[in-house]
Scaffold this motif. Structure first.
Motif, PDB file in Angstrom:
ATOM      1  N   ILE B  83     -12.430   4.211   2.829  1.00  0.00           N
ATOM      2  CA  ILE B  83     -11.196   5.190   3.349  1.00  0.00           C
ATOM      3  C   ILE B  83     -11.695   6.024   4.352  1.00  0.00           C
ATOM      4  O   ILE B  83     -12.567   6.919   4.118  1.00  0.00           O
ATOM      5  CB  ILE B  83     -10.417   5.840   2.171  1.00  0.00           C
ATOM      6  CG1 ILE B  83      -9.600   4.895   1.090  1.00  0.00           C
ATOM      7  CG2 ILE B  83      -9.294   6.669   2.735  1.00  0.00           C
ATOM      8  CD1 ILE B  83      -8.562   4.158   1.622  1.00  0.00           C
ATOM      9  N   THR B 158      -7.971   2.379   6.241  1.00  0.00           N
ATOM     10  CA  THR B 158      -9.087   1.350   5.903  1.00  0.00           C
ATOM     11  C   THR B 158      -9.373   0.526   6.886  1.00  0.00           C
ATOM     12  O   THR B 158      -8.086   0.166   7.626  1.00  0.00           O
ATOM     13  CB  THR B 158      -8.812   0.851   4.312  1.00  0.00           C
ATOM     14  OG1 THR B 158     -10.045   0.111   3.947  1.00  0.00           O
ATOM     15  CG2 THR B 158      -7.807  -0.053   4.276  1.00  0.00           C
ATOM     16  N   TYR B 179      -5.611  -3.664  -0.518  1.00  0.00           N
ATOM     17  CA  TYR B 179      -5.604  -2.188   0.127  1.00  0.00           C
ATOM     18  C   TYR B 179      -4.810  -1.180  -0.539  1.00  0.00           C
ATOM     19  O   TYR B 179      -5.080  -0.061  -0.676  1.00  0.00           O
ATOM     20  CB  TYR B 179      -4.810  -2.434   1.694  1.00  0.00           C
ATOM     21  CG  TYR B 179      -6.025  -3.431   2.409  1.00  0.00           C
ATOM     22  CD1 TYR B 179      -7.311  -3.000   2.589  1.00  0.00           C
ATOM     23  CD2 TYR B 179      -5.355  -4.570   3.033  1.00  0.00           C
ATOM     24  CE1 TYR B 179      -8.295  -3.740   3.309  1.00  0.00           C
ATOM     25  CE2 TYR B 179      -6.323  -5.316   3.900  1.00  0.00           C
ATOM     26  CZ  TYR B 179      -7.647  -4.843   4.100  1.00  0.00           C
ATOM     27  OH  TYR B 179      -8.590  -5.616   4.737  1.00  0.00           O
TER      28      TYR B 179
END
Lengths: 338, 339
Positions: B83, B158, B179
């Motif tokens: 991230i 991301t 995700y």
């Protein structure tokens, strides 16, 4: 500085198509062997095209190589240099690798990305045309950049040396905060070419002049140049208020005069910290906890943000008196932008 | 309250599973849990601008916007499944837009560029990589609206594909759940880390034997802010100094004591200017009479004297001239005299 450090310094290297085969471009790129240059049509399509925050220079600094267009040599503002002869500045580069907290560049351009202009032949042509009317003119480099900080990559000044040797009445000032003099020392010292250093006492310099060489290292470089016969100029600019100002500047001036042949110091210019409104806003934004903000500023006679007049006069007279007490002749001291 | 903003519902799937969300406004794709709003803004600059503007207009209690999403990579060194907190967001719409926005995460180091259409070609990505590490289609709009509404914003991304790959939309859609888990874990782990509010205590203003007017209190805060920059322990040392204590403990009125404390601070704040101000004020005060009134406010900086005079007779005029002749310009200049 080695090439590994250079590569780290620049995230990307972008070269204008028109100057790809310019010998100066080839030289610069040879000093950045690991860089993969991106070829662009026109520098203006990229440089300053977006508002890139100033502090991104710390980890996201791009280098542009291009051709300076438009007016290459411009008249300097009033009170810029030693009074008497006309003063001009020329632009060989934009932006700086150093990070001085008070620097006007943070509010002047919309990007910290560096530009190196490589058409020095054209700059010299324009200087030549000015000399027809003003043979005694001064030409200053380093208005929008540090004139020596990247000299180990650019090595452009040797091209100016022959010109100023053949035009001994004209004067060239290369202004710097660096100690990057390796390419200067082999050149012939000329009476009309001045290497000038912006100096501050060590403590405030450490606090405000981020990433610049130490004051001790600068004095060492000045000594090397002075010993080799080069002409020197000293800028005590910007002077920033400190309760220990008197002690700090006495120490600095002692150190300088002990290490330098005083006859080779052509002048001392004194200036007090100042900002335009936009620059001051950026300084507050970029360095909110800086001690620069610990003393009061006012909007002064020219709308610039400065200390109050009594404070400015006290600062200037304190430093000036220290110089006078060390037998520096008054004619060699001038006030910059006051 | 925080507003969590996602472009696609799939990206927020885990948040829907874990938070007790109830629909607040289905036309806006807006949901609410106990502590958060969640907005599914849809893909692209326009959709994000429209929905977020309406939400921020309707719900004024939103103080911060947090965006999670998937971005294309323009920098090979960025690791997948990590991230990244976004620092500055740029925009490209046929050409680079000048305006950029910087998030409220001071630790962020990754920049992003928002585009108006999907970018597939490595050549285009190379061009965009001059300014940014990542690429998406919403964040610039989110930051732009947040700025207009004066709201804090942070954006976490991301990486979904690298610079050399053609963007694989379907594959990304298939992995949305993965995700979403990643975003949820990040959200939970960072949720409690709210910065402590800055102490606004001021030992001088809190002293009950002093009384400051609103303007004086403002001056005190201004002086203290600067003096603390010079010395972080300034307030403690100032309030324990003999000078301060003798003022505070004196028999004078609260108003008088407060004025003295203010002057004491002003001396520390800018000793040279304060001394000059007091000196020139004294001179002008001694010159003031029924015919003449001096305005010394600009004298310190401009070295010029402004005054108002009034006379009815030649005698009055003579008095004015006599007063003006008493002014010793050189003496008055003092430290305002140019070097």
């Amino acid at each position: 500085m080695n090439s590994k450090a250079n590569l780290k310094m620049f995230k990307k290297v972008l070269v204008e198509k028109e100057v790809l085969n310019n010998p100066n471009t080839i030289h610069i790129l040879s000093k950045l062997p690991k860089a993969k240059p991106i070829i662009i049509d026109d520098l203006d399509q990229y440089w300053g095209k977006v508002k890139k925050p100033y502090l991104q220079k710390r980890d996201n600094l791009n280098l542009f190589i291009g051709k300076k267009r438009g007016t290459l040599v411009k008249p300097a503002p009033d009170a810029y240099g030693v009074s008497g002869d006309p003063h001009y500045y020329f632009i060989h580069s934009y932006n700086c690798i150093y990070e001085c907290q008070y620097c006007f560049l943070q509010g002047y351009f919309h990007t910290p990305d560096l530009v190196l202009y490589v058409n020095h032949d054209e700059i010299l042509k324009e200087i030549k045309s000015i000399l027809v009317e003003h043979p005694n003119a001064w030409f200053h480099a380093g208005e929008f950049s540090d004139s020596l900080a990247l000299n180990h990559i650019t090595n452009e000044w040797s091209q100016y040396w022959d010109f100023f040797k053949n035009n001994p009445k004209a004067k060239l000032e290369l202004r710097t905060k660096s100690v990057n003099i390796k390419n200067i020392l082999p050149l012939e010292p000329l009476k009309n070419v001045l290497l000038t250093f912006s100096l501050s006492p060590q403590d405030p310099s450490k606090e405000f002049d981020l990433k610049t060489p130490s004051t001790r290292a600068k004095i060492k470089a000045i000594k090397q140049l002075s010993d080799a016969g080069f002409q020197i100029g000293i800028h005590f600019d910007p002077i920033i208020y400190s309760e220990k100002l008197q002690i700090q500047y006495t120490q600095l001036i002692n150190d300088l005069l002990e290490n330098t042949n005083i006859d080779q110091i052509n002048y001392f210019s004194l200036g007090v910290v100042r900002y335009t409104k936009d620059v001051y806003r950026q300084v507050e934004l970029n360095y909110p906890d800086s001690k620069l903000h610990s003393h009061p500023y006012i909007k002064s006679f020219d709308n610039k943000i400065r200390y109050s007049r009594p404070m400015r006069n006290w600062l200037l007279s304190t430093v000036k008196n220290i110089l006078l007490s060390k037998d520096v002749h008054e004619s060699r001291i001038y006030l910059c932008m006051e | 309250m925080k507003l969590l903003c996602f472009a696609h519902r799939n990206e927020a799937k885990t948040f829907f599973d874990r938070l007790k969300l109830s629909p607040l406004d289905t036309s806006l794709n807006l949901f609410k849990s106990k502590n958060e709003f969640i907005l599914i803004s849809g893909e692209g600059i326009q959709s994000t601008t429209e929905l977020l503007s309406i939400v921020l207009s309707k719900y004024e209690n939103i103080s911060e916007i947090i965006n999670y999403g998937i971005a294309g990579s323009l920098d090979k060194s960025l690791k997948e499944n990590s991230i990244f907190s976004i620092r500055t967001v740029y925009q490209y719409f046929d050409d680079f837009s000048f305006k950029s926005h910087t998030s409220h995460d001071k630790q962020a180091t990754i920049d992003l560029i928002s585009v108006h259409k999907r970018i597939y070609s490595p050549e285009d990505k190379l061009k965009l990589s001059i300014y940014a590490h990542l690429l998406d289609m919403e964040t610039w709009a989110l930051a732009s609206v947040a700025k207009r509404f004066k709201k804090k914003w942070k954006s976490y991304k991301t990486v979904s594909d690298s610079l050399d790959e053609a963007t694989k939309c379907q594959q990304i859609a298939n992995e949305a759940k993965f995700y979403s888990d990643l975003f949820w874990n990040h959200f939970i782990n960072t949720k409690e880390q709210s910065p402590l509010s800055e102490s606004s205590r001021n030992l001088i203003l809190e002293n009950s034997s002093l009384y400051f007017t609103h303007t004086q209190a403002h001056q005190i805060r201004k002086y203290c802010k600067s003096l603390i920059l010079r010395d972080p322990s300034f307030l403690e040392s100032f309030t324990s100094s003999k000078k301060y204590k003798s003022i505070v403990e004196s028999e004078k009125s609260r108003k008088e004591k407060s004025k003295e404390v203010l002057n004491l601070l002003a001396t520390d704040y800018d000793p040279i200017t304060f001394k000059e101000l007091q000196r020139t004020q004294k001179v002008f005060k001694s010159l003031k009479n029924q015919y003449l009134n001096f305005d010394h406010s600009e004298y310190i900086e401009k070295n010029s004297i402004k005054f108002k005079g009034q006379f009815k007779s030649s005698n009055d005029l003579r008095n004015i001239i006599r007063t003006l002749e008493k002014i010793n310009i050189d003496e008055l200049k003092g430290k305002s005299k140019d070097v």
